[in-house]
Design an enzyme around this catalytic site. Structure first.
Site, PDB file in Angstrom:
ATOM      1  N   GLU F  99       1.023  -1.218   0.056  1.00 12.79           N
ATOM      2  CA  GLU F  99       0.036   0.051   0.063  1.00 12.79           C
ATOM      3  C   GLU F  99       0.957   1.243   0.160  1.00 12.79           C
ATOM      4  OE1 GLU F  99      -0.556  -2.679   1.775  1.00 12.79           O
ATOM      5  OE2 GLU F  99      -2.687  -3.210   1.204  1.00 12.79           O
ATOM      6  N   ASP F 113       2.670  13.779 -14.404  1.00 10.23           N
ATOM      7  CA  ASP F 113       1.601  14.031 -15.070  1.00 10.23           C
ATOM      8  C   ASP F 113       1.465  15.568 -15.171  1.00 10.23           C
ATOM      9  OD1 ASP F 113      -0.807  13.581 -16.841  1.00 10.23           O
ATOM     10  OD2 ASP F 113      -2.103  13.884 -15.017  1.00 10.23           O
TER      11      ASP F 113
END
Lengths: 144, 144, 144, 144, 144, 144
Positions: F99, F113
């Site tokens: 995780e 991005d």
């Protein structure tokens, strides 16, 4: 995300509402008579809301994933207003207020989505917490 | 779900709003000074809203999946009210009203979730469509 | 995942079925009279199925994401069997067979989930494609 | 959604099956020899099924989210039929029957999706619960 | 999210890599001999990666949802390093670089997850774009 | 998926890192001065990472769903490298290493991005576990 590792499990409930205000009695009649073209507005919006409550931690970054142990969805019609009431319960370390409010907003948005072909004047109002129990402070909306 | 196979692609835009009403000026100050313990409320709620717009068809059964080609999120502070404005654009066969409204509701819910440790009196109001263009009828909220 | 960049958009439809076999007429009656404790089985399962069709590429690795432009869900009762019929349409480079079959399976599973408190003997059968059109080969199940 | 706040955690297991019926021995051979163009059908469908079990409460409105503590997926080939067996375990207040059945249906659908380029006659059958333990009633399918 | 309503559809491809570095030859052997207890590492990680590419816009706020028309996943073993290569194609207004990089990272993470019971020293390296074509600028990593 | 029904709940923590290497000081300045056109890179990537940690079991087939009870995300700038540190805690039967690593990779991918319009030379490096506590073996990266 707040650290809750040190907190204890307690039963927690939250009740949230949303108001869907339609623009004419014909819309209320179509819902009640189940003649809305997209289908049964109350049953399908309940399905969307049950799923929406469970998806709250997928949408809100700081929201802890938690075991939703009950969700109930009720509708009350008052004139041109439909009150959506969403009750959520968990036994966990943190409360379910935001889950109940998200559920109420999803139910209301789905009603809007199903009704917009027949009513262009729908608004969603007063998404708010009505009541919570459990945790360090209980709360009851004084105007309820 | 309505059959849209026969429809044509056109540029469609929708602008929706939500009002987040806080209970004191301290809350507004904490947002603007970026001192809210959970982090930068406007930037993180914008991230949640951008994702929320894209998840609309996952939550609403009758909503068509469609190419979201623009989402913009703005905040306007007016006293104790913060107006969230979500603009969505697509070039597709059906509009993005519900996507914009869902985005506005997710932004508002995330603000509530981040602010509730410091302000217990937050309410979400007036989630509604302000404007849409494209498709067979344009629309502009008369009170905007 | 198969490369479809060179293919052309055409209208494609698929109809899939699932059979939900219950163990007594009381179950059929409870569905039709809307007395199942969890709610309206047909309307809520339709909502689940509409969402399920859209989630097919989230579950099946090789399945292309595509614009679902229509989903219709119908139920036909024949004795103790309920036939679920799911019709899906797209205008795209690849078909919607698996989407229709996944939708049928989700509707059937949701009926099972809602009915299991009142009927322990439910089985799901014959999830299959009944018909497809568009693409390089049409198909019609000969026993339909 | 049923209220389970008053229930106790117990170990619960469920085993569900789905039957994937192919139309020729060549298909069985291609699976076993790992020559199916889309890849290793059993391994990739297992991956899809493991994810599918966990996504059950995202798809079925009344299904409680719960801690999946084990999922096992097995295949048994018998002539032209492949039996998919999905075993799920949890220690929680409610069972995992629907999770196991959803897992079986996702495995079967993924096999269908990977095999359809080489076999047009695949059907999915007998998605049902074979066995459950824990909770107020155990159950074992008498024909297993 | 950047406004792409004015852009034209073109074929766009992107190839991204991730390097999974294991700590002993035994790990490489276990992968190749398919004796890793959790299953076939390459096939199951391919399944996870195919799904991961499609989920990119669910995870990255500014990423446009787009039609993934091809995803290919390859592995190259070089000593203790496994190079994961993910190729993605679309015909759309914006590129698939981030989708390819997300796919590579999910494949690599899944390999880590499946291998950690047998190798505690795994690291993921050099997740980067190797090549893109289409759009206003092509690009080729000079060291490839 | 490994069977964990027999294991005990203990407090488990994991800290993972990712390195985002940019190609010029102008990029670092734009992040710090919050002049990146897509918005506040650190705050929005934190939001994406908080959600990403919670979505790990949706992406990795063998990963158990578990109660994420804390996630913290920190950034450290060192020349042209930004170190992303993700700390995750749970009280459960299995650890949160994957995780934390998934969270680190999502934060890094989102930074990529948001930054790619202003810097074409970004690479992601060294996604690895730095530290874990709880469970049968603790671990601390010797080079940390």
């Amino acid at each position: 995300m707040v650290d809750i590792t040190h907190k204890s499990n307690t039963l927690r409930t939250a009740i949230a509402q949303a108001i869907v205000k339609v623009s004419s009695q014909e819309t209320i009649d179509a819902i009640q008579n189940k003649t809305v073209p997209k289908g049964d507005v109350f049953a399908m919006s309940k399905a969307a809301g049950l799923l929406g409550v469970k998806k709250t931690p997928d949408l809100l970054p700081d929201c802890h994933p938690l075991p939703i142990e009950y969700t109930g969805i009720e509708y009350k019609i008052d004139g041109l207003e439909i009150k959506v009431l969403v009750t959520v319960k968990t036994i966990y370390k943190t409360g379910v207020e935001v889950e109940a409010m998200h559920g109420a907003s999803v139910v209301a948005l789905n009603m809007y989505d199903m009704l917009k072909p027949i009513d262009k004047g729908i608004e969603l109002h007063h998404i708010k917490l009505l009541e919570k129990t459990g945790g360090k402070s209980s709360f009851k909306d004084k105007f309820r």
